[in-house]
Design a protein around this motif. Structure first.
Motif, PDB file in Angstrom:
ATOM      1  N   GLY A   1      -1.483   6.964   6.521  1.00  0.00           N
ATOM      2  CA  GLY A   1      -0.102   7.141   6.100  1.00  0.00           C
ATOM      3  C   GLY A   1       0.670   8.034   7.032  1.00  0.00           C
ATOM      4  N   SER A   2       1.776   8.568   6.525  1.00  0.00           N
ATOM      5  CA  SER A   2       2.609   9.464   7.317  1.00  0.00           C
ATOM      6  C   SER A   2       2.031  10.877   7.260  1.00  0.00           C
ATOM      7  CB  SER A   2       4.042   9.465   6.785  1.00  0.00           C
ATOM      8  OG  SER A   2       4.087  10.088   5.511  1.00  0.00           O
ATOM      9  N   ARG A   3       2.650  11.802   7.962  1.00  0.00           N
ATOM     10  CA  ARG A   3       2.142  13.175   7.977  1.00  0.00           C
ATOM     11  C   ARG A   3       2.192  13.828   6.603  1.00  0.00           C
ATOM     12  NH1 ARG A   3       5.141  15.339  13.529  1.00  0.00           N
ATOM     13  NH2 ARG A   3       4.008  13.961  14.976  1.00  0.00           N
ATOM     14  N   ALA A   4       3.194  13.455   5.823  1.00  0.00           N
ATOM     15  CA  ALA A   4       3.384  14.123   4.538  1.00  0.00           C
ATOM     16  C   ALA A   4       2.993  13.266   3.338  1.00  0.00           C
ATOM     17  CB  ALA A   4       4.849  14.555   4.392  1.00  0.00           C
ATOM     18  N   ARG A   5       2.752  11.981   3.558  1.00  0.00           N
ATOM     19  CA  ARG A   5       2.446  11.080   2.428  1.00  0.00           C
ATOM     20  C   ARG A   5       1.296  10.168   2.818  1.00  0.00           C
ATOM     21  NH1 ARG A   5       0.941   8.249  -1.035  1.00  0.00           N
ATOM     22  NH2 ARG A   5       2.122   7.270  -2.714  1.00  0.00           N
ATOM     23  N   LEU A   6       0.130  10.372   2.197  1.00  0.00           N
ATOM     24  CA  LEU A   6      -1.066   9.634   2.553  1.00  0.00           C
ATOM     25  C   LEU A   6      -1.497   8.700   1.420  1.00  0.00           C
ATOM     26  CD1 LEU A   6      -3.177  12.509   4.161  1.00  0.00           C
ATOM     27  CD2 LEU A   6      -1.830  10.761   5.340  1.00  0.00           C
ATOM     28  N   ASP A   7      -2.241   7.691   1.813  1.00  0.00           N
ATOM     29  CA  ASP A   7      -2.820   6.758   0.858  1.00  0.00           C
ATOM     30  C   ASP A   7      -4.308   6.667   1.158  1.00  0.00           C
ATOM     31  OD1 ASP A   7      -3.159   4.908  -1.106  1.00  0.00           O
ATOM     32  OD2 ASP A   7      -2.270   3.234  -0.009  1.00  0.00           O
ATOM     33  N   PHE A   8      -5.129   6.813   0.128  1.00  0.00           N
ATOM     34  CA  PHE A   8      -6.569   6.684   0.299  1.00  0.00           C
ATOM     35  C   PHE A   8      -6.925   5.252  -0.043  1.00  0.00           C
ATOM     36  CE2 PHE A   8     -10.971   7.842   0.277  1.00  0.00           C
ATOM     37  CZ  PHE A   8     -11.028   9.018   1.005  1.00  0.00           C
ATOM     38  N   THR A   9      -7.257   4.443   0.964  1.00  0.00           N
ATOM     39  CA  THR A   9      -7.426   3.015   0.734  1.00  0.00           C
ATOM     40  C   THR A   9      -8.443   2.436   1.694  1.00  0.00           C
ATOM     41  OG1 THR A   9      -6.207   0.935   0.464  1.00  0.00           O
ATOM     42  CG2 THR A   9      -5.569   2.359   2.313  1.00  0.00           C
ATOM     43  N   VAL A  10      -8.597   1.119   1.673  1.00  0.00           N
ATOM     44  CA  VAL A  10      -9.485   0.427   2.599  1.00  0.00           C
ATOM     45  C   VAL A  10      -8.674  -0.526   3.459  1.00  0.00           C
ATOM     46  CG1 VAL A  10     -11.579   0.593   1.207  1.00  0.00           C
ATOM     47  CG2 VAL A  10     -10.030  -1.327   0.859  1.00  0.00           C
ATOM     48  N   ILE A  11      -9.043  -0.639   4.710  1.00  0.00           N
ATOM     49  CA  ILE A  11      -8.408  -1.592   5.609  1.00  0.00           C
ATOM     50  C   ILE A  11      -9.489  -2.247   6.449  1.00  0.00           C
ATOM     51  CG2 ILE A  11      -6.203  -0.347   5.752  1.00  0.00           C
ATOM     52  CD1 ILE A  11      -7.147   0.695   8.499  1.00  0.00           C
ATOM     53  N   GLY A  12      -9.118  -3.326   7.142  1.00  0.00           N
ATOM     54  CA  GLY A  12     -10.042  -4.001   8.039  1.00  0.00           C
ATOM     55  C   GLY A  12     -10.037  -5.498   7.828  1.00  0.00           C
ATOM     56  N   PRO A  13     -10.665  -6.236   8.723  1.00  0.00           N
ATOM     57  CA  PRO A  13     -10.684  -7.698   8.631  1.00  0.00           C
ATOM     58  C   PRO A  13     -11.245  -8.210   7.309  1.00  0.00           C
ATOM     59  CG  PRO A  13     -11.467  -6.972  10.776  1.00  0.00           C
ATOM     60  CD  PRO A  13     -11.324  -5.738   9.946  1.00  0.00           C
ATOM     61  N   ALA A  14     -12.218  -7.519   6.739  1.00  0.00           N
ATOM     62  CA  ALA A  14     -12.798  -7.983   5.480  1.00  0.00           C
ATOM     63  C   ALA A  14     -11.777  -7.950   4.349  1.00  0.00           C
ATOM     64  CB  ALA A  14     -14.020  -7.136   5.113  1.00  0.00           C
ATOM     65  N   VAL A  15     -10.924  -6.940   4.344  1.00  0.00           N
ATOM     66  CA  VAL A  15      -9.865  -6.863   3.332  1.00  0.00           C
ATOM     67  C   VAL A  15      -8.850  -7.978   3.569  1.00  0.00           C
ATOM     68  CG1 VAL A  15      -8.062  -5.405   2.329  1.00  0.00           C
ATOM     69  CG2 VAL A  15     -10.183  -4.378   3.169  1.00  0.00           C
ATOM     70  N   ASN A  16      -8.502  -8.201   4.829  1.00  0.00           N
ATOM     71  CA  ASN A  16      -7.561  -9.275   5.147  1.00  0.00           C
ATOM     72  C   ASN A  16      -8.102 -10.628   4.702  1.00  0.00           C
ATOM     73  OD1 ASN A  16      -6.039  -7.296   6.362  1.00  0.00           O
ATOM     74  ND2 ASN A  16      -6.751  -7.756   8.441  1.00  0.00           N
ATOM     75  N   MET A  17      -9.402 -10.849   4.886  1.00  0.00           N
ATOM     76  CA  MET A  17     -10.013 -12.109   4.474  1.00  0.00           C
ATOM     77  C   MET A  17      -9.887 -12.309   2.969  1.00  0.00           C
ATOM     78  SD  MET A  17     -11.620 -14.936   5.033  1.00  0.00           S
ATOM     79  CE  MET A  17     -12.294 -14.855   6.706  1.00  0.00           C
ATOM     80  N   ALA A  18     -10.200 -11.269   2.181  1.00  0.00           N
ATOM     81  CA  ALA A  18     -10.085 -11.388   0.728  1.00  0.00           C
ATOM     82  C   ALA A  18      -8.651 -11.712   0.323  1.00  0.00           C
ATOM     83  CB  ALA A  18     -10.556 -10.098   0.060  1.00  0.00           C
TER      84      ALA A  18
ATOM     85  N   LEU B   1      -5.503  13.341 -12.778  1.00  0.00           N
ATOM     86  CA  LEU B   1      -4.425  12.689 -12.038  1.00  0.00           C
ATOM     87  C   LEU B   1      -4.975  11.903 -10.854  1.00  0.00           C
ATOM     88  CD1 LEU B   1      -1.704  15.491 -12.057  1.00  0.00           C
ATOM     89  CD2 LEU B   1      -1.627  13.312 -13.277  1.00  0.00           C
ATOM     90  N   LEU B   2      -5.921  12.492 -10.131  1.00  0.00           N
ATOM     91  CA  LEU B   2      -6.495  11.794  -8.987  1.00  0.00           C
ATOM     92  C   LEU B   2      -7.280  10.568  -9.427  1.00  0.00           C
ATOM     93  CD1 LEU B   2      -7.608  14.796  -6.780  1.00  0.00           C
ATOM     94  CD2 LEU B   2      -5.925  13.067  -6.177  1.00  0.00           C
ATOM     95  N   GLU B   3      -8.092  10.696 -10.481  1.00  0.00           N
ATOM     96  CA  GLU B   3      -8.841   9.543 -10.972  1.00  0.00           C
ATOM     97  C   GLU B   3      -7.903   8.447 -11.438  1.00  0.00           C
ATOM     98  OE1 GLU B   3     -11.283  11.179 -14.001  1.00  0.00           O
ATOM     99  OE2 GLU B   3     -12.808  11.936 -12.626  1.00  0.00           O
ATOM    100  N   THR B   4      -6.780   8.848 -12.041  1.00  0.00           N
ATOM    101  CA  THR B   4      -5.827   7.874 -12.559  1.00  0.00           C
ATOM    102  C   THR B   4      -5.151   7.098 -11.441  1.00  0.00           C
ATOM    103  OG1 THR B   4      -5.396   9.253 -14.500  1.00  0.00           O
ATOM    104  CG2 THR B   4      -3.729   7.595 -13.949  1.00  0.00           C
ATOM    105  N   TYR B   5      -4.812   7.792 -10.351  1.00  0.00           N
ATOM    106  CA  TYR B   5      -3.985   7.152  -9.330  1.00  0.00           C
ATOM    107  C   TYR B   5      -4.747   6.667  -8.101  1.00  0.00           C
ATOM    108  CZ  TYR B   5       0.082   8.432 -12.021  1.00  0.00           C
ATOM    109  OH  TYR B   5       1.014   8.521 -13.024  1.00  0.00           O
ATOM    110  N   VAL B   6      -5.949   7.190  -7.842  1.00  0.00           N
ATOM    111  CA  VAL B   6      -6.675   6.711  -6.658  1.00  0.00           C
ATOM    112  C   VAL B   6      -8.088   6.257  -6.980  1.00  0.00           C
ATOM    113  CG1 VAL B   6      -5.343   8.215  -5.148  1.00  0.00           C
ATOM    114  CG2 VAL B   6      -7.577   8.988  -5.967  1.00  0.00           C
ATOM    115  N   GLY B   7      -8.578   6.436  -8.222  1.00  0.00           N
ATOM    116  CA  GLY B   7      -9.923   6.016  -8.570  1.00  0.00           C
ATOM    117  C   GLY B   7     -10.917   7.163  -8.514  1.00  0.00           C
ATOM    118  N   SER B   8     -12.058   6.951  -9.166  1.00  0.00           N
ATOM    119  CA  SER B   8     -13.024   8.040  -9.323  1.00  0.00           C
ATOM    120  C   SER B   8     -13.677   8.454  -8.005  1.00  0.00           C
ATOM    121  CB  SER B   8     -14.100   7.638 -10.333  1.00  0.00           C
ATOM    122  OG  SER B   8     -14.766   6.457  -9.910  1.00  0.00           O
ATOM    123  N   HIS B   9     -14.081   7.478  -7.181  1.00  0.00           N
ATOM    124  CA  HIS B   9     -14.781   7.825  -5.945  1.00  0.00           C
ATOM    125  C   HIS B   9     -13.834   8.501  -4.955  1.00  0.00           C
ATOM    126  CE1 HIS B   9     -17.783   7.736  -2.844  1.00  0.00           C
ATOM    127  NE2 HIS B   9     -17.007   7.042  -2.032  1.00  0.00           N
ATOM    128  N   ALA B  10     -12.657   7.927  -4.771  1.00  0.00           N
ATOM    129  CA  ALA B  10     -11.681   8.525  -3.859  1.00  0.00           C
ATOM    130  C   ALA B  10     -11.279   9.911  -4.332  1.00  0.00           C
ATOM    131  CB  ALA B  10     -10.455   7.626  -3.731  1.00  0.00           C
TER     132      ALA B  10
END
Length: 399
Positions: free
Chosen positions: A330-347, A192-201
Motif C-alpha cells: 500500500g501507500s506509506r500511510a495506508r497499508l493492506d495485509f493481503t495476498v498477491i501473485g499469479p496464483a491469485v490472478n488465476m483464481a 478489530l484486527l480479526e474483524t477487518y483482516v482475519g485471525s492469521h493476519a
C-alpha cells in the motif's frame, strides 16, 4: 446494617497487598477474567468477605456488546460469558444495577437482609437473597475518555460489608480500572484486527509486521467468490435491503470457510478472497467441504427469499492453488495485509469464467489434482485464461 466504623488494620493491610499485586504482579497475565478471579481470592484471604463479584465490560465486538466476568466463593477461576447487543431490551437488564449505573448512578447499594418489599425490585436481588447473600454494591469502573464499565461485590456476612470493607474496595477500584483498561483495549485491538483482516493476519500485525513491503511466501489454496448481477440489485433495491442481502450472502459463504480452517482476507464489494494455507495437509479438501456447505447455505437463503418474491442469488467461485506473496502492500500511510501473485490472478480469472462456461464452481487442474480422489469432478476441457499464455485445463464441482 453496617457495623460502627472501625480501623481494621488487617483489612487495610490486605487492601494494600491486593493493590500492590495488581500493580506489580499482573503484567504478564493476558486475560482479564484470570486477573479478576485471582483478585477476588486475594481479597477474601485478606479478610474482605467477598462471596460474589462481577465485572461487566463493553467490547463492541461485531457479534456481541461485551462480556460479564463472574466469580463466586469456591471458584478457582472466574466465568466469562458474552453479552448480546439486545441485552438492554430484556427484562434481565431493565431496572437492574447495570441499568442504574449506565443511567449515571455512581453507586448501587442494596441491603439484602431487609424485607424485599422495602428494597429495589429486580430478579437479580431475589436470586442473591436465595443464595444467602446479605449485602450488594455496584460501582462504575472508569476508563479513559469517559468510558464506564461496572464492577460489583456481594457478601454473605451477617450485617453485610462494614465501612472498612467498603473503603478498601473503593481504594482498589482506580488500580483495577487501570489494569482492566489495558486488557480491554488489547482485546479491542485484537478484535478489530480479526474483524477487518482475519485471525492469521491480525496475529502477524500484533507481532509487529507493520512495515510496508514486509511479507512472506505462502503455499495456499485460493478461493475467490463473486455475486452475479449485483449492480442491477444495488441500483434497484433500497439501500438497507442491499446491505441486508450482502450480509446474509457473506454469512452463507464465510461461516463454512472459517469453520473448515480457511481465512477470509478481504471482502471486495460483493466478492470475497479466502485462502487455505497448505501447511494444513487437508487444506484443499477442507476448501471443497466449505464450498459444499456454502452452496447448501445459499440454497436455503434463496428458498427463504423466494417466499418474499425475490429472485435467487447467483454467484461464481474460482479456485486455484499455488504460492502467493502474503504481506503489507500500500501507500506509506495506508497499508493492506493481503495476498498477491499469479496464483491469485488465476483464481480471479477462473471466477470470471464461471459465467462464460455456465458452471458455478471452477477448479484449475493444479487444484483438482489435490482432491480428485475425494470428490467427483467434471472435466470441462482446456480454456484460454486472460493473462496466461497456455490454455488451462479446468474442472467443475457440483457438490
Amino acid at each position: 446494617m453496617n457495623a460502627p466504623p472501625t480501623v481494621d488494620l488487617v483489612t487495610a493491610h490486605s487492601d494494600s497487598d491486593v493493590v500492590r499485586w495488581l500493580v506489580n504482579d499482573t503484567r504478564d497475565e493476558r486475560f482479564l477474567d484470570n486477573i479478576f478471579g485471582e483478585m477476588c481470592i486475594r481479597l477474601q484471604r485478606g479478610g474482605i468477605p467477598v462471596t460474589r463479584a462481577t465485572l461487566h465490560v463493553l467490547i463492541h465486538h461485531p457479534q456481541w456488546l461485551g462480556g460479564r466476568i463472574l466469580w463466586t466463593d469456591g471458584m478457582r477461576e472466574a466465568e466469562l460469558t458474552r453479552v448480546d447487543y439486545d441485552v438492554r431490551e430484556r427484562a434481565e437488564y431493565i431496572g437492574s444495577p447495570a441499568d442504574e449505573i449506565h443511567d449515571g448512578a455512581t453507586e448501587v447499594r442494596e441491603n439484602l437482609e431487609r424485607d424485599p418489599s422495602l428494597g429495589r425490585q429486580h430478579a437479580v436481588y431475589n436470586e442473591m437473597r436465595a443464595k444467602g447473600l446479605t449485602d450488594y454494591v455496584a460501582w462504575p469502573l472508569y476508563h479513559t475518555l469517559g468510558k464506564r464499565h461496572i464492577v460489583t461485590f456481594a457478601t454473605n456476612r451477617p450485617g453485610g460489608f462494614d465501612d472498612a470493607h467498603i473503603a478498601c474496595l473503593l481504594n482498589m477500584l482506580p488500580v483495577l480500572a487501570l489494569v482492566s483498561e489495558i486488557r480491554v483495549k488489547n482485546r479491542l485491538a485484537r478484535t478489530l484486527l480479526e474483524t477487518y483482516v482475519g485471525s492469521h493476519a491480525s496475529e502477524l500485525i500484533l507481532a509487529g509486521a507493520t512495515r510496508r513491503g514486509t511479507g512472506t511466501t505462502v503455499s495456499a489454496a485460493i478461493m475467490i467468490c463473486d455475486l452475479r448481477d449485483f449492480t442491477k440489485i444495488s441500483d434497484n433495491w433500497p439501500r438497507d435491503n442491499v446491505i441486508d442481502l450482502l450480509n446474509r450472502y457473506f454469512d452463507a459463504m464465510s461461516e463454512p470457510i472459517v469453520r473448515h480452517g480457511g481465512e477470509i482476507l478481504k471482502f471486495i464489494g460483493d466478492g470475497l478472497l479466502a485462502i487455505f494455507p497448505l501447511r494444513q495437509p487437508s487444506a484443499c479438501v477442507n476448501l471443497l467441504h466449505a464450498v459444499s456447505e456454502a452452496r447448501q447455505a445459499m440454497v436455503a437463503l434463496n428458498e427463504k427469499d423466494s417466499e418474499t418474491g425475490r429472485a435467487p442469488l447467483n454467484y461464481g467461485i474460482g479456485i486455484h492453488v499455488g504460492d502467493v506473496m502474503y504481506g503489507n502492500i500500500g501507500s506509506r500511510a495506508r497499508l493492506d495485509f493481503t495476498v498477491i501473485g499469479p496464483a491469485v490472478n488465476m483464481a480471479s480469472r477462473l471466477e470470471t469464467l464461471t459465467k462464460q462456461l455456465g458452471r458455478t464452481v471452477l477448479l484449475s487442474r493444479a487444484f483438482a489434482d489435490f482432491v480428485k480422489d475425494d470428490f467427483e469432478l467434471e472435466r470441462v476441457g482446456e480454456h484460454p485464461v486472460r493473462g496466461f499464455n497456455d490454455p488451462i485445463e479446468l474442472f467443475a464441482y457440483h457438490g
